[in-house]
Design a protein around this motif. Structure first.
Motif, PDB file in Angstrom:
ATOM      1  N   MET A   1       0.851  -1.199   0.000  1.00  0.00           N
ATOM      2  CA  MET A   1       0.000   0.000   0.000  1.00  0.00           C
ATOM      3  C   MET A   1       0.879   1.238   0.000  1.00  0.00           C
ATOM      4  N   SER A   2       0.674   2.150  -0.969  1.00  0.00           N
ATOM      5  CA  SER A   2       1.510   3.352  -1.027  1.00  0.00           C
ATOM      6  C   SER A   2       0.993   4.399  -0.043  1.00  0.00           C
ATOM      7  N   ALA A   3       1.847   5.379   0.233  1.00  0.00           N
ATOM      8  CA  ALA A   3       1.481   6.425   1.195  1.00  0.00           C
ATOM      9  C   ALA A   3       0.282   7.233   0.704  1.00  0.00           C
ATOM     10  N   LEU A   4       0.042   7.198  -0.613  1.00  0.00           N
ATOM     11  CA  LEU A   4      -1.063   7.977  -1.184  1.00  0.00           C
ATOM     12  C   LEU A   4      -2.393   7.243  -1.147  1.00  0.00           C
ATOM     13  N   THR A   5      -2.347   5.953  -0.766  1.00  0.00           N
ATOM     14  CA  THR A   5      -3.573   5.150  -0.807  1.00  0.00           C
ATOM     15  C   THR A   5      -4.607   5.660   0.183  1.00  0.00           C
ATOM     16  N   LEU A   6      -5.814   5.867  -0.317  1.00  0.00           N
ATOM     17  CA  LEU A   6      -6.904   6.333   0.543  1.00  0.00           C
ATOM     18  C   LEU A   6      -7.890   5.196   0.797  1.00  0.00           C
ATOM     19  N   ILE A   7      -8.193   4.462  -0.289  1.00  0.00           N
ATOM     20  CA  ILE A   7      -9.167   3.368  -0.211  1.00  0.00           C
ATOM     21  C   ILE A   7      -8.456   2.092  -0.638  1.00  0.00           C
ATOM     22  N   ASN A   8      -8.528   1.080   0.200  1.00  0.00           N
ATOM     23  CA  ASN A   8      -7.839  -0.169  -0.114  1.00  0.00           C
ATOM     24  C   ASN A   8      -8.763  -1.361   0.122  1.00  0.00           C
ATOM     25  N   LEU A   9      -8.999  -2.120  -0.943  1.00  0.00           N
ATOM     26  CA  LEU A   9      -9.797  -3.335  -0.810  1.00  0.00           C
ATOM     27  C   LEU A   9      -8.880  -4.534  -0.976  1.00  0.00           C
ATOM     28  N   GLU A  10      -8.971  -5.467  -0.049  1.00  0.00           N
ATOM     29  CA  GLU A  10      -8.152  -6.673  -0.116  1.00  0.00           C
ATOM     30  C   GLU A  10      -9.043  -7.894  -0.228  1.00  0.00           C
ATOM     31  N   ASN A  11      -9.026  -8.527  -1.388  1.00  0.00           N
ATOM     32  CA  ASN A  11      -9.753  -9.783  -1.615  1.00  0.00           C
ATOM     33  C   ASN A  11     -11.198  -9.748  -1.140  1.00  0.00           C
ATOM     34  N   VAL A  12     -11.884  -8.702  -1.563  1.00  0.00           N
ATOM     35  CA  VAL A  12     -13.254  -8.485  -1.080  1.00  0.00           C
ATOM     36  C   VAL A  12     -14.287  -9.256  -1.905  1.00  0.00           C
ATOM     37  N   SER A  13     -15.155  -9.954  -1.207  1.00  0.00           N
ATOM     38  CA  SER A  13     -16.295 -10.614  -1.851  1.00  0.00           C
ATOM     39  C   SER A  13     -17.579 -10.159  -1.176  1.00  0.00           C
ATOM     40  N   LYS A  14     -18.647 -10.158  -1.964  1.00  0.00           N
ATOM     41  CA  LYS A  14     -19.958  -9.869  -1.373  1.00  0.00           C
ATOM     42  C   LYS A  14     -20.996 -10.795  -1.964  1.00  0.00           C
ATOM     43  N   ASP A  15     -21.622 -11.562  -1.092  1.00  0.00           N
ATOM     44  CA  ASP A  15     -22.711 -12.449  -1.501  1.00  0.00           C
ATOM     45  C   ASP A  15     -23.984 -11.976  -0.835  1.00  0.00           C
ATOM     46  N   TYR A  16     -25.072 -12.021  -1.568  1.00  0.00           N
ATOM     47  CA  TYR A  16     -26.380 -11.737  -0.984  1.00  0.00           C
ATOM     48  C   TYR A  16     -27.170 -13.034  -0.980  1.00  0.00           C
ATOM     49  N   THR A  17     -27.892 -13.281   0.092  1.00  0.00           N
ATOM     50  CA  THR A  17     -28.761 -14.456   0.117  1.00  0.00           C
ATOM     51  C   THR A  17     -30.202 -13.991   0.003  1.00  0.00           C
ATOM     52  N   MET A  18     -30.872 -14.514  -0.992  1.00  0.00           N
ATOM     53  CA  MET A  18     -32.291 -14.188  -1.156  1.00  0.00           C
ATOM     54  C   MET A  18     -33.060 -15.491  -1.091  1.00  0.00           C
ATOM     55  N   GLY A  19     -33.619 -15.768   0.063  1.00  0.00           N
ATOM     56  CA  GLY A  19     -34.302 -17.047   0.244  1.00  0.00           C
ATOM     57  C   GLY A  19     -33.297 -18.170   0.080  1.00  0.00           C
ATOM     58  N   GLU A  20     -33.529 -19.007  -0.897  1.00  0.00           N
ATOM     59  CA  GLU A  20     -32.653 -20.163  -1.142  1.00  0.00           C
ATOM     60  C   GLU A  20     -31.493 -19.800  -2.060  1.00  0.00           C
ATOM     61  N   VAL A  21     -31.602 -18.645  -2.702  1.00  0.00           N
ATOM     62  CA  VAL A  21     -30.644 -18.310  -3.761  1.00  0.00           C
ATOM     63  C   VAL A  21     -29.528 -17.424  -3.247  1.00  0.00           C
ATOM     64  N   GLU A  22     -28.310 -17.783  -3.585  1.00  0.00           N
ATOM     65  CA  GLU A  22     -27.147 -16.972  -3.228  1.00  0.00           C
ATOM     66  C   GLU A  22     -26.680 -16.205  -4.469  1.00  0.00           C
ATOM     67  N   VAL A  23     -26.578 -14.885  -4.344  1.00  0.00           N
ATOM     68  CA  VAL A  23     -26.079 -14.067  -5.459  1.00  0.00           C
ATOM     69  C   VAL A  23     -24.679 -13.594  -5.106  1.00  0.00           C
ATOM     70  N   ASN A  24     -23.723 -13.898  -5.983  1.00  0.00           N
ATOM     71  CA  ASN A  24     -22.358 -13.444  -5.762  1.00  0.00           C
ATOM     72  C   ASN A  24     -22.170 -12.132  -6.522  1.00  0.00           C
ATOM     73  N   ALA A  25     -22.242 -11.006  -5.803  1.00  0.00           N
ATOM     74  CA  ALA A  25     -22.194  -9.695  -6.455  1.00  0.00           C
ATOM     75  C   ALA A  25     -20.755  -9.269  -6.747  1.00  0.00           C
ATOM     76  N   LEU A  26     -19.832  -9.575  -5.862  1.00  0.00           N
ATOM     77  CA  LEU A  26     -18.400  -9.270  -6.082  1.00  0.00           C
ATOM     78  C   LEU A  26     -17.592 -10.454  -5.603  1.00  0.00           C
ATOM     79  N   SER A  27     -16.523 -10.815  -6.336  1.00  0.00           N
ATOM     80  CA  SER A  27     -15.693 -11.899  -5.827  1.00  0.00           C
ATOM     81  C   SER A  27     -14.210 -11.575  -5.916  1.00  0.00           C
ATOM     82  N   ASP A  28     -13.558 -11.699  -4.784  1.00  0.00           N
ATOM     83  CA  ASP A  28     -12.107 -11.594  -4.652  1.00  0.00           C
ATOM     84  C   ASP A  28     -11.551 -10.332  -5.327  1.00  0.00           C
ATOM     85  N   LEU A  29     -12.137  -9.208  -4.978  1.00  0.00           N
ATOM     86  CA  LEU A  29     -11.749  -7.946  -5.587  1.00  0.00           C
ATOM     87  C   LEU A  29     -10.691  -7.243  -4.731  1.00  0.00           C
ATOM     88  N   SER A  30      -9.557  -6.913  -5.360  1.00  0.00           N
ATOM     89  CA  SER A  30      -8.507  -6.151  -4.669  1.00  0.00           C
ATOM     90  C   SER A  30      -8.199  -4.916  -5.494  1.00  0.00           C
TER      91      SER A  30
END
Ligand SMILES: Nc1ncnc2c1ncn2[C@@H]1O[C@H](COP(=O)(O)OP(=O)(O)O)[C@@H](O)[C@H]1O
Ligand SMILES: [Mg+2]
Length: 249
Positions: free
Chosen positions: A1-30
């Protein structure tokens, strides 16, 4: 991470569960975003742009990975801490403006300021009605709307309402301005004017802007592009195309 970094995402995933269904909205984002950048987040509808903005804004939390803002890990903040974080660090601009209909333009900007106060050049915070009012008026003036200060949202055009929303986001002096499809509800000409205003304010204030849009043409105005596609993410720096009048979409 550089000294100028303001926002840093490390291996970010986001899943939403809707009833029985899992939605993978973001996966392993850096990715890293540096301070002062004008960032455009592009991608077709459904690729996770709003999800990503909501994670950076601590409106939502990731399913996996870490998010650091100004070097501080916000991943595991409590709901209350996240509200506090948003209040001070994030100015949010919405597609449908989200002004309070029963408040005038200046009252909408004041409302956003009441909880954070106004900081003067020596770092003193004031919550006085007078200081909050004069800061709100200064910001309406900066977005070219001083003459509409006493108008209600219903008495203003879409472009004017979005200017009020921009004033509200910037007045509280947060390091990060987030805009989710800010031109999505405006006609082409008005949209261009709003983008120009945001670019000017980015240069003037050195705040970091992160703007999501499904319109890939808008990537041209960015100095940093995050492109979310079905197959993954691509990020790149570029010299922005500053001639917005000749931008076609
Ligand atoms: N609150 C939610 N609950 C369930 N699924 C969601 C929710 N928010 C978004 N999604 C799903 O996550 C994916 C990404 O959505 P979103 O971040 O809104 O994409 P974009 O802003 O790029 O259009 C979509 O498949 C969407 O249906
Ligand atoms: Mg969206």
């Amino acid at each position: 991470m550089s000294a100028l970094t303001l926002i840093n995402l490390e291996n970010v995933s986001k899943d939403y569960t809707m009833g029985e269904v899992e939605v993978n909205a973001l996966s392993d984002l850096s990715l890293e975003i540096e301070k002062g950048k004008f960032v455009v987040l592009i991608g077709p509808s459904g690729t996770g742009k709003s999800t990503l903005l909501n994670l950076i804004s601590a409106i939502d939390t990731p399913s996996n990975g870490r998010i650091l803002i100004e070097g501080v890990d916000i991943t595991f903040l409590t709901r209350k801490q996240r509200a506090q974080f948003r209040r001070h660090k994030i100015g949010f601009i919405f597609q449908f403006f989200n002004l309070i209909p029963t408040l005038t333009a200046v009252e909408n900007v004041e409302f956003g300021l009441a909880l954070v106060g106004v900081t003067d050049s020596s770092g003193n915070i004031s919550y006085s009605t007078k200081d909050i009012h004069s800061t709100a008026m200064d910001w309406l003036d900066k977005v070219g709307l001083a003459h509409r200060a006493r108008h209600f949202p219903s008495q203003m055009s879409g472009g004017e309402q979005q200017r009020v929303a921009i004033a509200r986001a910037l007045a509280k002096n947060p390091p990060i301005i987030i805009a989710d499809e800010p031109t999505g509800n405006l006609d082409f000409r008005t949209g261009i004017k709003i983008l120009k205003l945001m670019k000017e304010l980015n240069k003037e204030t050195q705040k970091t802007f992160v703007i999501a849009t499904h319109n890939s043409q808008l990537a041209k105005i960015a100095d940093f592009v995050i492109s979310l596609q079905m197959g993954g993410v691509e990020t790149y720096e570029q010299i922005p195309h500053d001639d917005l009048d000749n931008l076609i979409w």
